[in-house]
Design a protein around this motif. Structure first.
Motif, PDB file in Angstrom:
ATOM      1  N   GLN A 130       0.819  -1.211   0.000  1.00 30.61           N
ATOM      2  CA  GLN A 130       0.000   0.000   0.000  1.00 30.61           C
ATOM      3  C   GLN A 130       0.859   1.271   0.000  1.00 30.61           C
ATOM      4  OE1 GLN A 130      -3.240  -0.112  -0.331  1.00 30.61           O
ATOM      5  NE2 GLN A 130      -3.463  -2.336  -0.070  1.00 30.61           N
ATOM      6  N   LYS A 135       5.078   8.270   2.301  1.00 30.82           N
ATOM      7  CA  LYS A 135       3.983   9.244   2.383  1.00 30.82           C
ATOM      8  C   LYS A 135       3.457   9.260   3.818  1.00 30.82           C
ATOM      9  CE  LYS A 135       1.457  12.228   0.125  1.00 30.82           C
ATOM     10  NZ  LYS A 135       2.084  13.420  -0.501  1.00 30.82           N
ATOM     11  N   GLU A 138      -0.505   9.385   4.386  1.00 27.62           N
ATOM     12  CA  GLU A 138      -1.223   8.131   4.182  1.00 27.62           C
ATOM     13  C   GLU A 138      -1.089   7.215   5.403  1.00 27.62           C
ATOM     14  OE1 GLU A 138      -0.027   6.249   0.603  1.00 27.62           O
ATOM     15  OE2 GLU A 138      -0.576   7.951  -0.687  1.00 27.62           O
ATOM     16  N   ASN A 141      -3.256   8.573   8.298  1.00 25.55           N
ATOM     17  CA  ASN A 141      -4.673   8.251   8.070  1.00 25.55           C
ATOM     18  C   ASN A 141      -4.962   6.776   8.336  1.00 25.55           C
ATOM     19  OD1 ASN A 141      -5.172  10.899   7.336  1.00 25.55           O
ATOM     20  ND2 ASN A 141      -4.888  10.513   5.155  1.00 25.55           N
TER      21      ASN A 141
END
Length: 210
Positions: A130, A135, A138, A141
């Motif tokens: 993923q 990042k 990401e 989250n």
């Protein structure tokens, strides 16, 4: 035997994970975990604080003034501990704070501490695919979707070396990332939430199993 819900990258429940770890007996568990914790914290101390005694301070070889007749107190050296700039009485010297503990005991303490955090543990599927690139947003989250609040201390344990995961997490203040074979008892007990990948659970059983 321990059983946990497994979540995917989106935070949805996708299955169950069962694992088994041999832990210490209830009457001795807190004692052995405390010993292992004190060992780790003591071994982290540098022990390099050092002061100079009067024999190590530079200068002071000449008697400041004669013994009698000046009206002042007797003095033999300007490097006496009574003088400013003089030596230090009973000051710290470099020392070794390390504590020894048998490997079997250390591993038992680690398994016991890990198992004691089962209520604060979140098992997730491997999510290496993923994170195609580093990042941070990401990952933040995803952690929130899994049920860990961003301002809480989070310990993230993975199995394989994942550079993108490391680069994504290193800028998050409250998140620590460890591989399954490098976990330690302090961070296990200090974290408020522990996120573990399913493969990391198997690795922990393999490395730290009885």
């Amino acid at each position: 035997m321990f059983e946990c819900v497994v979540k995917n990258w989106q935070g949805e429940q996708v299955g169950q994970k069962t694992f088994e770890l041999k832990v210490a007996k209830e009457e001795s568990a807190s004692h052995i975990v405390h010993r292992a914790l004190m060992r780790q914290m003591s071994n982290a101390r540098q022990g390099n604080a050092s002061t100079k005694t009067r024999s190590e301070v530079r200068g002071g070889g000449r008697k400041p003034w004669r013994q009698k007749g000046t009206g002042r107190a007797r003095a033999g050296s300007i490097r006496s501990p009574l003088w400013r700039g003089g030596g230090v009485i009973f000051g710290p010297k470099p020392r070794d704070f390390s504590i020894q503990m048998n490997r079997k005991e250390r591993r038992l303490a680690l398994r016991t501490a890990f198992a004691s955090r089962i209520d604060d543990m979140i098992i997730v599927e491997d999510f290496g695919s993923q994170l195609q690139r580093p990042k941070t947003k990401e990952l933040v989250n995803a952690i929130a979707r899994w049920g860990a609040e961003p301002d809480k201390r989070v310990l993230l344990i993975y199995c394989e070396n994942n550079q993108n995961l490391y680069l994504s997490a290193r800028n998050i203040a409250n998140v620590k990332v460890f591989s399954a074979n490098t976990i330690n008892i302090y961070d296990i007990l200090h974290a408020e939430k522990i996120i573990v990948t399913a493969s990391a659970i198997d690795k922990i059983q393999e490395v730290f199993g009885a």
